[in-house]
Motif scaffolding. Sequence first.
Motif, PDB file in Angstrom:
ATOM      1  N   GLN A 232     -22.806 -64.313 -55.430  1.00 32.81           N
ATOM      2  CA  GLN A 232     -22.850 -65.056 -54.249  1.00 32.81           C
ATOM      3  C   GLN A 232     -22.117 -66.505 -54.444  1.00 32.81           C
ATOM      4  OE1 GLN A 232     -26.791 -64.162 -52.940  1.00 32.81           O
ATOM      5  NE2 GLN A 232     -25.960 -62.470 -51.633  1.00 32.81           N
ATOM      6  N   LEU A 233     -22.836 -67.188 -55.330  1.00 29.54           N
ATOM      7  CA  LEU A 233     -22.318 -68.501 -55.538  1.00 29.54           C
ATOM      8  C   LEU A 233     -20.768 -68.594 -55.863  1.00 29.54           C
ATOM      9  CD1 LEU A 233     -24.096 -70.761 -58.182  1.00 29.54           C
ATOM     10  CD2 LEU A 233     -21.622 -70.465 -57.893  1.00 29.54           C
ATOM     11  N   GLU A 234     -20.263 -67.685 -56.561  1.00 27.62           N
ATOM     12  CA  GLU A 234     -19.012 -67.599 -56.713  1.00 27.62           C
ATOM     13  C   GLU A 234     -18.127 -67.190 -55.662  1.00 27.62           C
ATOM     14  OE1 GLU A 234     -18.743 -65.392 -60.514  1.00 27.62           O
ATOM     15  OE2 GLU A 234     -20.439 -66.665 -61.282  1.00 27.62           O
ATOM     16  N   CYS A 235     -18.591 -66.093 -54.861  1.00 28.68           N
ATOM     17  CA  CYS A 235     -17.994 -65.588 -53.461  1.00 28.68           C
ATOM     18  C   CYS A 235     -17.712 -66.822 -52.835  1.00 28.68           C
ATOM     19  CB  CYS A 235     -18.777 -64.683 -52.930  1.00 28.68           C
ATOM     20  SG  CYS A 235     -18.399 -62.987 -53.651  1.00 28.68           S
ATOM     21  N   ARG A 236     -18.986 -67.458 -52.369  1.00 30.71           N
ATOM     22  CA  ARG A 236     -18.848 -68.642 -51.614  1.00 30.71           C
ATOM     23  C   ARG A 236     -17.939 -69.907 -51.893  1.00 30.71           C
ATOM     24  NH1 ARG A 236     -24.325 -69.795 -52.790  1.00 30.71           N
ATOM     25  NH2 ARG A 236     -24.492 -71.732 -53.917  1.00 30.71           N
ATOM     26  N   ASN A 237     -17.673 -69.675 -53.338  1.00 28.82           N
ATOM     27  CA  ASN A 237     -16.536 -70.856 -53.430  1.00 28.82           C
ATOM     28  C   ASN A 237     -15.165 -70.157 -53.824  1.00 28.82           C
ATOM     29  OD1 ASN A 237     -17.891 -73.401 -53.890  1.00 28.82           O
ATOM     30  ND2 ASN A 237     -19.309 -72.134 -55.094  1.00 28.82           N
ATOM     31  N   GLY A 238     -15.023 -68.857 -53.308  1.00 23.12           N
ATOM     32  CA  GLY A 238     -13.678 -68.216 -53.545  1.00 23.12           C
ATOM     33  C   GLY A 238     -13.369 -67.683 -54.693  1.00 23.12           C
TER      34      GLY A 238
ATOM     35  N   ARG B 155     -13.393 -65.332 -58.299  1.00 26.60           N
ATOM     36  CA  ARG B 155     -13.786 -63.848 -58.837  1.00 26.60           C
ATOM     37  C   ARG B 155     -13.935 -63.468 -60.208  1.00 26.60           C
ATOM     38  NH1 ARG B 155     -14.597 -63.904 -54.120  1.00 26.60           N
ATOM     39  NH2 ARG B 155     -13.548 -63.019 -52.598  1.00 26.60           N
ATOM     40  N   GLY B 156     -15.012 -63.076 -60.386  1.00 22.16           N
ATOM     41  CA  GLY B 156     -15.082 -62.958 -62.226  1.00 22.16           C
ATOM     42  C   GLY B 156     -15.413 -61.328 -62.454  1.00 22.16           C
ATOM     43  N   SER B 157     -15.784 -61.286 -63.737  1.00 23.59           N
ATOM     44  CA  SER B 157     -15.982 -60.032 -64.190  1.00 23.59           C
ATOM     45  C   SER B 157     -17.486 -59.966 -64.719  1.00 23.59           C
ATOM     46  CB  SER B 157     -15.235 -59.742 -65.511  1.00 23.59           C
ATOM     47  OG  SER B 157     -13.847 -60.122 -65.310  1.00 23.59           O
ATOM     48  N   PHE B 158     -18.174 -58.776 -64.053  1.00 27.72           N
ATOM     49  CA  PHE B 158     -19.704 -58.527 -64.240  1.00 27.72           C
ATOM     50  C   PHE B 158     -19.640 -57.185 -64.967  1.00 27.72           C
ATOM     51  CE2 PHE B 158     -21.388 -61.415 -61.355  1.00 27.72           C
ATOM     52  CZ  PHE B 158     -20.353 -62.127 -60.691  1.00 27.72           C
TER      53      PHE B 158
ATOM     54  N   ALA C 194     -25.912 -50.131 -55.937  1.00 21.09           N
ATOM     55  CA  ALA C 194     -25.315 -50.869 -54.668  1.00 21.09           C
ATOM     56  C   ALA C 194     -24.793 -52.245 -55.050  1.00 21.09           C
ATOM     57  CB  ALA C 194     -26.515 -51.105 -53.886  1.00 21.09           C
ATOM     58  N   LEU C 195     -25.240 -52.930 -55.978  1.00 22.97           N
ATOM     59  CA  LEU C 195     -24.714 -54.423 -56.362  1.00 22.97           C
ATOM     60  C   LEU C 195     -23.295 -54.196 -56.779  1.00 22.97           C
ATOM     61  CD1 LEU C 195     -24.845 -57.135 -56.200  1.00 22.97           C
ATOM     62  CD2 LEU C 195     -26.001 -57.123 -58.535  1.00 22.97           C
ATOM     63  N   MET C 196     -23.000 -53.165 -57.722  1.00 28.55           N
ATOM     64  CA  MET C 196     -21.972 -52.929 -58.323  1.00 28.55           C
ATOM     65  C   MET C 196     -20.769 -52.631 -57.393  1.00 28.55           C
ATOM     66  SD  MET C 196     -23.576 -50.695 -61.593  1.00 28.55           S
ATOM     67  CE  MET C 196     -21.950 -50.326 -62.598  1.00 28.55           C
ATOM     68  N   LYS C 197     -21.203 -52.002 -56.479  1.00 33.23           N
ATOM     69  CA  LYS C 197     -20.395 -51.471 -55.476  1.00 33.23           C
ATOM     70  C   LYS C 197     -19.851 -52.690 -54.470  1.00 33.23           C
ATOM     71  CE  LYS C 197     -21.089 -46.675 -54.744  1.00 33.23           C
ATOM     72  NZ  LYS C 197     -21.854 -45.602 -53.910  1.00 33.23           N
TER      73      LYS C 197
ATOM     74  N   ALA D 237     -16.223 -54.318 -54.184  1.00 32.45           N
ATOM     75  CA  ALA D 237     -15.495 -54.192 -52.931  1.00 32.45           C
ATOM     76  C   ALA D 237     -15.078 -55.885 -52.637  1.00 32.45           C
ATOM     77  CB  ALA D 237     -16.627 -53.890 -51.856  1.00 32.45           C
ATOM     78  N   SER D 238     -15.752 -56.764 -53.250  1.00 35.52           N
ATOM     79  CA  SER D 238     -15.261 -58.173 -53.080  1.00 35.52           C
ATOM     80  C   SER D 238     -14.236 -58.618 -53.683  1.00 35.52           C
ATOM     81  CB  SER D 238     -16.745 -59.362 -53.337  1.00 35.52           C
ATOM     82  OG  SER D 238     -16.793 -59.286 -54.835  1.00 35.52           O
ATOM     83  N   GLY D 239     -13.783 -57.844 -54.634  1.00 38.80           N
ATOM     84  CA  GLY D 239     -12.555 -58.123 -55.456  1.00 38.80           C
ATOM     85  C   GLY D 239     -12.672 -58.787 -56.819  1.00 38.80           C
TER      86      GLY D 239
END
Length: 263
Positions: A75-81, A83-86, A96-99, A103-105
């Motif tokens: 979420q921290l990374e998303c709100r700063n636009g 995209r990383g790898s998990f 659920a989190l993986m999906k 979905a967020s890119g």
Amino acid sequence: MKKIIYRLFNNFLMPSRLDELEKLLLAAIFEGYTFVSIRHFLDLARNDKLDKRTRYLMLRHDIDTDVKTARALWQLECRNGLRGSFYFRLQTANIALMKEIHASGAEVGYHFEEIATVAKKKGLKGTINLPVLKKDAGELFCNNLAALRQKSGLPLCGIASHGDFVNRRLGITNFELLTPEIRKLMNIDYEAYDAELVNHLSSRFADLEYPGIWKPGSPLDAIQRGDQVIKLLIHPRQWYSSPLVNAQDDLNRIYEGIRYWAT
Ligand SMILES: [Zn+2]
């Protein structure tokens, strides 16, 4: 003794360091870094599309424990636009989190450890039959990955090797189960330690348990001097202390250790 005290602090008392991570990422944004997933970076490299004037930063997250903090990092990374790898282990694979991450890119992959799993199950120590261990671990890897793909509906073509106490004890990494045949059979796009990726890196850093933050040095220095390709390896546990999760993980490690040595 000092080490134990730091470990206890890290596990149970450490205030959140997420702000500190965010500050570092903001510094990289300010310096003009482009954040890409590992998969995206390799796509650019393979298609000769890496731009010499662009600075790239890859965020690799190994979700060893603590799905809640993994979500907070994402979420921290998303709100700063960003995209990383998990990479999720079987024990942290929250579908659920993986999906949501996918979905967020951002990228979702598999954090695998089947050599350690087989070695622990069989209590392997001393002289080991390496070809047999690799074969058993390879089969288990294929089954586990296929099941996780089916459960999540995600491609999980990028993978990253986990390090366990048994790997250190035996001097064999989980990476070693990956034969060319297995890569082909399971449609593996890359492993995060592949030379194809590592050879592109100007610098790479991994987070550390309190009181350290990063090894082998400061990523901020690398960002400020403008290293062209930087990779950061991040584990949830080093940024937020979830006492219950950490206590469970520590107990599990002790239990596994006792079972391993008793076998
Ligand atoms: Zn790991």
